[in-house]
Scaffold this active site. Structure first.
Site, PDB file in Angstrom:
ATOM      1  N   GLU A 129       0.809  -1.206   0.000  1.00 11.68           N
ATOM      2  CA  GLU A 129       0.000   0.000   0.000  1.00 11.68           C
ATOM      3  C   GLU A 129       0.847   1.263   0.000  1.00 11.68           C
ATOM      4  O   GLU A 129       1.883   1.314   0.654  1.00 11.68           O
ATOM      5  CB  GLU A 129      -0.770  -0.033   1.320  1.00 11.68           C
ATOM      6  CG  GLU A 129      -2.158   0.424   1.233  1.00 11.68           C
ATOM      7  CD  GLU A 129      -2.809   0.272   2.594  1.00 11.68           C
ATOM      8  OE1 GLU A 129      -2.994  -0.869   3.061  1.00 11.68           O
ATOM      9  OE2 GLU A 129      -3.119   1.300   3.177  1.00 11.68           O
ATOM     10  N   CYS A 145       3.409   8.165   1.568  1.00  5.33           N
ATOM     11  CA  CYS A 145       3.817   7.225   2.602  1.00  5.33           C
ATOM     12  C   CYS A 145       4.062   5.879   1.913  1.00  5.33           C
ATOM     13  O   CYS A 145       3.155   5.341   1.283  1.00  5.33           O
ATOM     14  CB  CYS A 145       2.684   7.125   3.621  1.00  5.33           C
ATOM     15  SG  CYS A 145       2.948   5.904   4.902  1.00  5.33           S
ATOM     16  N   CYS A 193       4.936  -7.245   8.632  1.00  6.15           N
ATOM     17  CA  CYS A 193       5.953  -6.719   9.549  1.00  6.15           C
ATOM     18  C   CYS A 193       6.113  -7.692  10.715  1.00  6.15           C
ATOM     19  O   CYS A 193       5.126  -8.135  11.290  1.00  6.15           O
ATOM     20  CB  CYS A 193       5.534  -5.349  10.072  1.00  6.15           C
ATOM     21  SG  CYS A 193       6.737  -4.613  11.200  1.00  6.15           S
ATOM     22  N   CYS A 241       3.527  -5.095  16.576  1.00  9.73           N
ATOM     23  CA  CYS A 241       2.930  -4.237  17.605  1.00  9.73           C
ATOM     24  C   CYS A 241       1.444  -4.580  17.752  1.00  9.73           C
ATOM     25  O   CYS A 241       0.773  -4.826  16.749  1.00  9.73           O
ATOM     26  CB  CYS A 241       3.111  -2.768  17.239  1.00  9.73           C
ATOM     27  SG  CYS A 241       4.838  -2.340  16.996  1.00  9.73           S
ATOM     28  N   CYS A 261      -1.311  -2.525  15.670  1.00  6.54           N
ATOM     29  CA  CYS A 261      -1.080  -2.185  14.260  1.00  6.54           C
ATOM     30  C   CYS A 261      -1.624  -3.234  13.302  1.00  6.54           C
ATOM     31  O   CYS A 261      -1.422  -4.435  13.502  1.00  6.54           O
ATOM     32  CB  CYS A 261       0.423  -2.000  14.042  1.00  6.54           C
ATOM     33  SG  CYS A 261       0.894  -1.753  12.320  1.00  6.54           S
ATOM     34  N   CYS A 318      -2.059   3.520   6.145  1.00 10.34           N
ATOM     35  CA  CYS A 318      -1.152   2.506   5.620  1.00 10.34           C
ATOM     36  C   CYS A 318      -1.350   1.190   6.343  1.00 10.34           C
ATOM     37  O   CYS A 318      -1.324   1.129   7.551  1.00 10.34           O
ATOM     38  CB  CYS A 318       0.292   2.968   5.776  1.00 10.34           C
ATOM     39  SG  CYS A 318       0.987   3.504   4.228  1.00 10.34           S
TER      40      CYS A 318
HETATM   41  N1  SAH Z   1       7.466   0.298  11.449  1.00 12.82           N
HETATM   42  C1  SAH Z   1       7.721   1.679  11.546  1.00 12.82           C
HETATM   43  C2  SAH Z   1       7.096   2.479  10.421  1.00 12.82           C
HETATM   44  C3  SAH Z   1       5.725   2.087   9.989  1.00 12.82           C
HETATM   45  S1  SAH Z   1       4.432   2.354  11.169  1.00 12.82           S
HETATM   46  C4  SAH Z   1       7.285   2.211  12.894  1.00 12.82           C
HETATM   47  O1  SAH Z   1       6.630   1.474  13.635  1.00 12.82           O
HETATM   48  O2  SAH Z   1       7.646   3.332  13.216  1.00 12.82           O
HETATM   49  C5  SAH Z   1       4.304   4.127  11.124  1.00 12.82           C
HETATM   50  C6  SAH Z   1       3.625   4.721  12.344  1.00 12.82           C
HETATM   51  O3  SAH Z   1       2.229   4.392  12.345  1.00 12.82           O
HETATM   52  C7  SAH Z   1       4.178   4.230  13.668  1.00 12.82           C
HETATM   53  O4  SAH Z   1       4.398   5.302  14.544  1.00 12.82           O
HETATM   54  C8  SAH Z   1       3.064   3.352  14.149  1.00 12.82           C
HETATM   55  O5  SAH Z   1       3.102   3.189  15.524  1.00 12.82           O
HETATM   56  C9  SAH Z   1       1.839   4.069  13.655  1.00 12.82           C
HETATM   57  N2  SAH Z   1       0.617   3.272  13.634  1.00 12.82           N
HETATM   58  C10 SAH Z   1       0.492   1.959  13.374  1.00 12.82           C
HETATM   59  N3  SAH Z   1      -0.801   1.576  13.456  1.00 12.82           N
HETATM   60  C11 SAH Z   1      -1.510   2.681  13.773  1.00 12.82           C
HETATM   61  C12 SAH Z   1      -2.896   2.935  14.007  1.00 12.82           C
HETATM   62  N4  SAH Z   1      -3.790   1.972  13.903  1.00 12.82           N
HETATM   63  N5  SAH Z   1      -3.271   4.198  14.302  1.00 12.82           N
HETATM   64  C13 SAH Z   1      -2.345   5.191  14.401  1.00 12.82           C
HETATM   65  N6  SAH Z   1      -1.045   5.011  14.177  1.00 12.82           N
HETATM   66  C14 SAH Z   1      -0.616   3.764  13.881  1.00 12.82           C
HETATM   67 FE1  SF4 Z   2       5.553  -2.963  12.289  1.00 10.90          FE
HETATM   68 FE2  SF4 Z   2       3.227  -1.744  12.636  1.00 10.90          FE
HETATM   69 FE3  SF4 Z   2       4.900  -1.989  14.681  1.00 10.90          FE
HETATM   70 FE4  SF4 Z   2       5.529  -0.300  12.672  1.00 10.90          FE
HETATM   71  S1  SF4 Z   2       3.801  -0.148  14.067  1.00 10.90           S
HETATM   72  S2  SF4 Z   2       6.857  -1.806  13.669  1.00 10.90           S
HETATM   73  S3  SF4 Z   2       4.632  -1.443  10.928  1.00 10.90           S
HETATM   74  S4  SF4 Z   2       3.894  -3.677  13.591  1.00 10.90           S
END
Ligand code: SAH
Ligand code: SF4
Length: 338
Positions: free
Chosen positions: A89, A102, A109, A113, A116, A330
Site C-alpha cells: 500500500e 507514505c 511486519c 505491535c 497495528c 497505511c
Molecule cells: N514500522 C515503523 C514504520 C511504519 S508504522 C514504525 O513502527 O515506526 C508508522 C507509524 O504508524 C508508527 O508510529 C506506528 O506506531 C503508527 N501506527 C500503526 N498503526 C496505527 C494505528 N492503527 N493508528 C495510528 N497510528 C498507527
Molecule cells: Fe511494524 Fe506496525 Fe509496529 Fe511499525 S507499528 S513496527 S509497521 S507492527
C-alpha cells in the site's frame, strides 16, 4: 531485476561491460527518473541495441494497481500488487506545502505491535529498493503531479530492511534520480537501537522519527513487543546518540490510545523522559483496527495530553483526524482487502 534497483555505479559497470559508453548512464537515468518511461523503447536518443540490452536485463513496471481510493481531502490510497502477487500500500497526501507519499518497505511486519494492522500480518519478504521507488513513480503517474515529500511509514519496519532502505534513499535523493530533498524525507522506526546508531552516521540530512508511544517499559511492552529487546532507556540513549552525531531534531511519534497511554500522569512522565532533548512530539489519535482491543483517546483527553506537554515546554503537535491519517491509512487497506 528492476531498473530502479540499479545504482548509478552498477549501471555504468553494466554499460561498460557490454561495450557501451559511460555517459549513457545519465541519459538512461534521465528517461527513467525524469521522463518516467514505462517502456525502454520510449528512449528516442538511444541506439537500438542498447534499448534491447536494457529490455532483456531490466524491468520497468514493478507494480500493478489493484485498487485506489480517493478521499475528499485529496488523499489517495493505492493498493498495488508486486510481481509475485503480494499486496502493498502507498498513501498520497495533499498538504498545503506539497504532495507527500507514505511508502511500504516490507510485505507485512515482524515487529508485531499489538495495535497495528500491518503487524498482524507476518512479514512475507522485504521490498527491494526498486519496489519502494516504484511506489513513488507509479503514484506520480496516477496523480499526474510531482511528489516532493516522502515518509517511510507504510507497512513494515524500515530498519529491518536497512540495506535496501539506504539504496532507496540514495536514489530518490540523487539530483539525477527523483531529486527529492533529504530534508523532505522522513524514516520512521519502532526503535531498533543498533540501527538508529548506524543511521546517525549515514551522512544524509534525512529526518528520523521514533515510535515511542509510551514513556515507561510497563506500557510500552504491552504495545510493542520489540520493547523487550530495546527498552525505553535504550531507545532514549540511542536518540541522544543520534542527536549528538547527526545533530538533527528527532520526531517522537506517540499514538494516543484511550486509557492505555493517554492519562495525565503518563503525559507528565513523558515530559520527564524527553526534557532537554531536541525532539518534537507528534501526537496521533489512534486509528482503531480490526482485532486490536484498543480505542482512540477521547478528544478532551487528547487535548489535555497536548496541553501538559505544551505547558512543560515540550514541542508538540496534535494531528488532526481525517483521511489524512497516514499511519492508520497505511496497512489498513491491505488487511481489509486480504
Ligand atoms: N514500522 C515503523 C514504520 C511504519 S508504522 C514504525 O513502527 O515506526 C508508522 C507509524 O504508524 C508508527 O508510529 C506506528 O506506531 C503508527 N501506527 C500503526 N498503526 C496505527 C494505528 N492503527 N493508528 C495510528 N497510528 C498507527
Ligand atoms: Fe511494524 Fe506496525 Fe509496529 Fe511499525 S507499528 S513496527 S509497521 S507492527
Amino acid at each position: 531485476m528492476l531498473i530502479y534497483d540499479v545504482t548509478k555505479e552498477e549501471l555504468i559497470e553494466f554499460l561498460v561491460t557490454n561495450g557501451h559508453k559511460k555517459y549513457r548512464a545519465d541519459q538512461i537515468w534521465h528517461w527513467v527518473y525524469k521522463q518516467k518511461i514505462s517502456d525502454f523503447k520510449e528512449m528516442n536518443n538511444m541506439p537500438n541495441d542498447l534499448i534491447e540490452l536494457l529490455a532483456q536485463n531490466y524491468k520497468l513496471n514493478a507494480l500493478e494497481l489493484v485498487l485506489q481510493h480517493r478521499s475528499q481531502d485529496g488523499t489517495l490510497k493505492c493498493l498495488y500488487s508486486l510481481h509475485d502477487g503480494h499486496l502493498i500500500e502507498s498513501v498520497l497526501m495533499k498538504q498545503h506545502y506539497g504532495n507527500s507519499i507514505c511508502v511500504t518497505t516490507q510485505v507485512g511486519c515482524n515487529i508485531g505491535c499489538s495495535f497495528c494492522a500491518s503487524g498482524q500480518l507476518k512479514k512475507k519478504r522485504d521490498l527491494t529498493a526498486g519496489e519502494i521507488i516504484a511506489q513513488i513513480i507509479e503514484t506520480e503517474k496516477l496523480l499526474k503531479e510531482r511528489i516532493n515529500y516522502v515518509v517511510v511509514m507504510g507497512i513494515g519496519e524500515p530498519f529491518d530492511n536497512y540495506e535496501n532502505l539506504m539504496k532507496f534513499l540514495t536514489i530518490i535523493n540523487d539530483p539525477k534520480g527523483l531529486s527529492i530533498g533529504a530534508r523532505h524525507i522522513t524514516v520512521s522506526t519502532s526503535g531498533i537501537v543498533p540501527k538508529i546508531k548506524e543511521y546517525a552516521h549515514m551522512g544524509m540530512q534525512v529526518n528520523l522519527a521514533i515510535s515511542l508511544h509510551a514513556p515507561n517499559n510497563e506500557i510500552r511492552s504491552k504495545l510493542m513487543k520489540i520493547n523487550q529487546a530495546y527498552p525505553v532507556e535504550e531507545v532514549i540513549d540511542a536518540i541522544k546518540y543520534y542527536l549528538k552525531v547527526a545533530n538533527r531534531r528527532v520526531t517522537i511519534e506517540y499514538i494516543l490510545i484511550d486509557e492505555v497511554n493517554d492519562m495525565d500522569e503518563v503525559a507528565h512522565e513523558l515530559v520527564k523522559v524527553l526534557r532537554g532533548l531536541n525532539v518534537y512530539v507528534n501526537l496521533i489519535p489512534y486509528n482503531e483496527v480490526l482485532e486490536a482491543p484498543y480505542k482512540r483517546s477521547k478528544i478532551e483527553q487528547q487535548l489535555r495530553f497536548y496541553d501538559i506537554l505544551k505547558k512543560n515546554r515540550i514541542q508538540v503537535t496534535l494531528r488532526k483526524e481525517q483521511g489524512h491519517d497516514i499511519n492508520a491509512a497505511c496497512g489498513q487497506l491491505r488487511s481489509q482487502h486480504l
